[in-house]
Design an enzyme around this catalytic site. Structure first.
Site, mmCIF file in Angstrom:
data_model
loop_
_atom_site.group_PDB
_atom_site.id
_atom_site.type_symbol
_atom_site.label_atom_id
_atom_site.label_comp_id
_atom_site.label_asym_id
_atom_site.label_seq_id
_atom_site.Cartn_x
_atom_site.Cartn_y
_atom_site.Cartn_z
ATOM 1 N N ASP A 1 54.721 30.922 65.648
ATOM 2 C CA ASP A 1 53.414 30.315 65.891
ATOM 3 C C ASP A 1 52.596 30.362 64.590
ATOM 4 O O ASP A 1 52.433 31.421 63.991
ATOM 5 C CB ASP A 1 52.698 31.106 66.996
ATOM 6 C CG ASP A 1 51.428 30.413 67.461
ATOM 7 O OD1 ASP A 1 51.046 30.616 68.628
ATOM 8 O OD2 ASP A 1 50.813 29.667 66.664
ATOM 9 N N ASP B 1 49.979 20.066 59.992
ATOM 10 C CA ASP B 1 50.682 18.863 60.447
ATOM 11 C C ASP B 1 51.174 19.135 61.873
ATOM 12 O O ASP B 1 52.367 19.312 62.136
ATOM 13 C CB ASP B 1 51.848 18.593 59.488
ATOM 14 C CG ASP B 1 52.667 17.385 59.916
ATOM 15 O OD1 ASP B 1 53.733 17.166 59.291
ATOM 16 O OD2 ASP B 1 52.271 16.682 60.860
ATOM 17 N N PRO C 1 50.784 24.111 72.546
ATOM 18 C CA PRO C 1 50.869 25.052 71.417
ATOM 19 C C PRO C 1 49.980 24.666 70.237
ATOM 20 O O PRO C 1 49.621 25.506 69.429
ATOM 21 C CB PRO C 1 52.352 25.017 71.038
ATOM 22 C CG PRO C 1 52.883 23.743 71.594
ATOM 23 C CD PRO C 1 52.086 23.460 72.818
HETATM 24 N N1 SAM Z 1 53.015 13.615 62.930
HETATM 25 C C1 SAM Z 1 52.730 14.328 64.155
HETATM 26 C C2 SAM Z 1 51.327 14.069 64.649
HETATM 27 O O1 SAM Z 1 50.472 13.668 63.844
HETATM 28 O O2 SAM Z 1 51.112 14.263 65.850
HETATM 29 C C3 SAM Z 1 52.995 15.785 63.925
HETATM 30 C C4 SAM Z 1 54.409 15.981 63.556
HETATM 31 S S1 SAM Z 1 55.079 17.532 63.696
HETATM 32 C C5 SAM Z 1 56.498 17.144 64.556
HETATM 33 C C6 SAM Z 1 54.071 18.407 64.857
HETATM 34 C C7 SAM Z 1 54.596 19.835 64.959
HETATM 35 O O3 SAM Z 1 53.562 20.769 65.318
HETATM 36 C C8 SAM Z 1 55.686 20.032 66.037
HETATM 37 O O4 SAM Z 1 56.933 20.212 65.404
HETATM 38 C C9 SAM Z 1 55.243 21.278 66.817
HETATM 39 O O5 SAM Z 1 56.311 22.124 67.152
HETATM 40 C C10 SAM Z 1 54.271 21.903 65.826
HETATM 41 N N2 SAM Z 1 53.327 22.852 66.401
HETATM 42 C C11 SAM Z 1 52.524 22.700 67.478
HETATM 43 N N3 SAM Z 1 51.807 23.829 67.700
HETATM 44 C C12 SAM Z 1 52.156 24.719 66.712
HETATM 45 C C13 SAM Z 1 51.758 26.044 66.382
HETATM 46 N N4 SAM Z 1 50.845 26.707 67.120
HETATM 47 N N5 SAM Z 1 52.318 26.627 65.300
HETATM 48 C C14 SAM Z 1 53.240 25.957 64.545
HETATM 49 N N6 SAM Z 1 53.662 24.698 64.803
HETATM 50 C C15 SAM Z 1 53.120 24.086 65.888
#
Ligand code: SAM
Length: 288
Positions: A149, A168, A175
């Site tokens: 996280d 990002d 999450p």
């Molecule tokens: N381009 C996308 C958008 O603008 O919606 C984002 C791309 S990237 C795939 C988003 C990432 O955020 C996901 O892989 C997800 O697992 C991650 N994510 C979400 N909550 C998170 C958290 N608390 N800590 C780390 N990563 C997280």
């Protein structure tokens, strides 16, 4: 008419559809051959092969990445910040599990470390198989990929250990929700060195102006300065009009400090300047 829940993904025989009910809009790509599905403890990751846009990744029914248009997003989440900083060496990416932003950051020879912290390894597993072009820098000796996280990681990170933090993440739900809060931003400020830059994907200026205002007000409240929002077009995201917001631990005029000297498809100095030009409603929103 049956009310459809936000982000509900309706796969008919020949379309990959994302509905976004709060906006009364939807986005669809032709072709719905499902290539991959994984349910992690955090989210559902799907990959489809579309007819004309290459592979498509959805997380919990939301378009995340398409082979055709992801370059705009990944370049605009990385190069404007890197060129707005005098000498970025240590970059932290929170989220970014598809590794596209990491690849762009590592194009910069002055970057000495790029640490990507995503909560869900299933996203990177899918990216490595179906978007290998986004993962081509994963083995760069400067890259460090972690799956925890981002909130926990930032709370435990050393003071003044990063020059740029790029958030990002998915939308501020599930999450991702905690990545849009004052406690998290307070930790980001502590982890940044003086002159450091925070960047956060801040959704659509057309649909989510209140969120953008909330993000930037929270940044001001915790001690960031010079907050601003860049905009760019991304067809596969709700409304096609997207943004990333920026702020600094100190002063920054958001002018590019150097000409673009890395290979890009979208970003250049003109795009840098244009992306930071503020539409009148955005100016008005921050003056009211
Ligand atoms: N381009 C996308 C958008 O603008 O919606 C984002 C791309 S990237 C795939 C988003 C990432 O955020 C996901 O892989 C997800 O697992 C991650 N994510 C979400 N909550 C998170 C958290 N608390 N800590 C780390 N990563 C997280």
């Amino acid at each position: 008419m049956t009310e459809l829940s936000p982000n509900r993904n309706l796969n008919t025989n020949d379309w990959i559809i994302e509905t976004w009910d709060p906006a009364g809009s939807a986005f669809a790509l032709a072709g719905a051959e499902k290539l991959h599905e994984a349910q992690s403890p955090f989210q559902k990751v799907e990959v489809y092969r579309s007819d004309k846009w290459g592979n498509v990744m959805l997380i919990d029914g939301c378009y995340m990445v398409t082979s055709k248009d992801n370059f705009v997003y990944h370049e605009m989440m990385s190069h404007p910040a890197l060129y707005s900083h005098a000498n970025p060496k240590d970059v932290v990416i929170i989220g970014g599990g598809d590794c596209g932003t990491l690849r762009e950051v590592l194009k910069h020879p002055g970057v000495e470390s790029a640490t990507q912290i995503d909560i869900d390894k299933e996203v990177t597993i899918a990216a490595e198989k179906y978007f290998p072009e986004l993962c081509e820098s994963n083995n760069d000796p400067r890259a460090k990929l972690m799956w925890i996280d981002g909130i926990k990681w930032m709370a435990e990170a050393d003071d003044a250990s990063a020059d740029i933090i790029i958030i990002d993440s998915t939308d501020p739900v599930g999450p991702g929700e905690g990545l849009f809060t004052r406690p998290f931003y307070t930790e980001c400020l502590r982890v940044l060195r003086d002159g450091g830059i925070i960047v956060q994907q801040s959704e659509s200026p057309l649909l989510h102006l209140e969120l953008i205002k909330d993000i930037r007000q929270a940044w001001r409240d915790v001690g960031f300065e010079c907050d601003i929002t860049e905009q760019f077009f991304l067809p596969s995201y709700p409304s096609g009009w997207w943004s990333a917001s920026f702020a600094c631990k100190g002063q920054n005029d958001w002018q590019a400090k150097r000409d673009c000297d890395v290979p890009t498809k979208y970003y250049n100095r003109g795009i840098h300047n244009g992306a930071f030009a503020q539409p009148q409603f955005l100016i008005d929103a921050f003056e009211s």
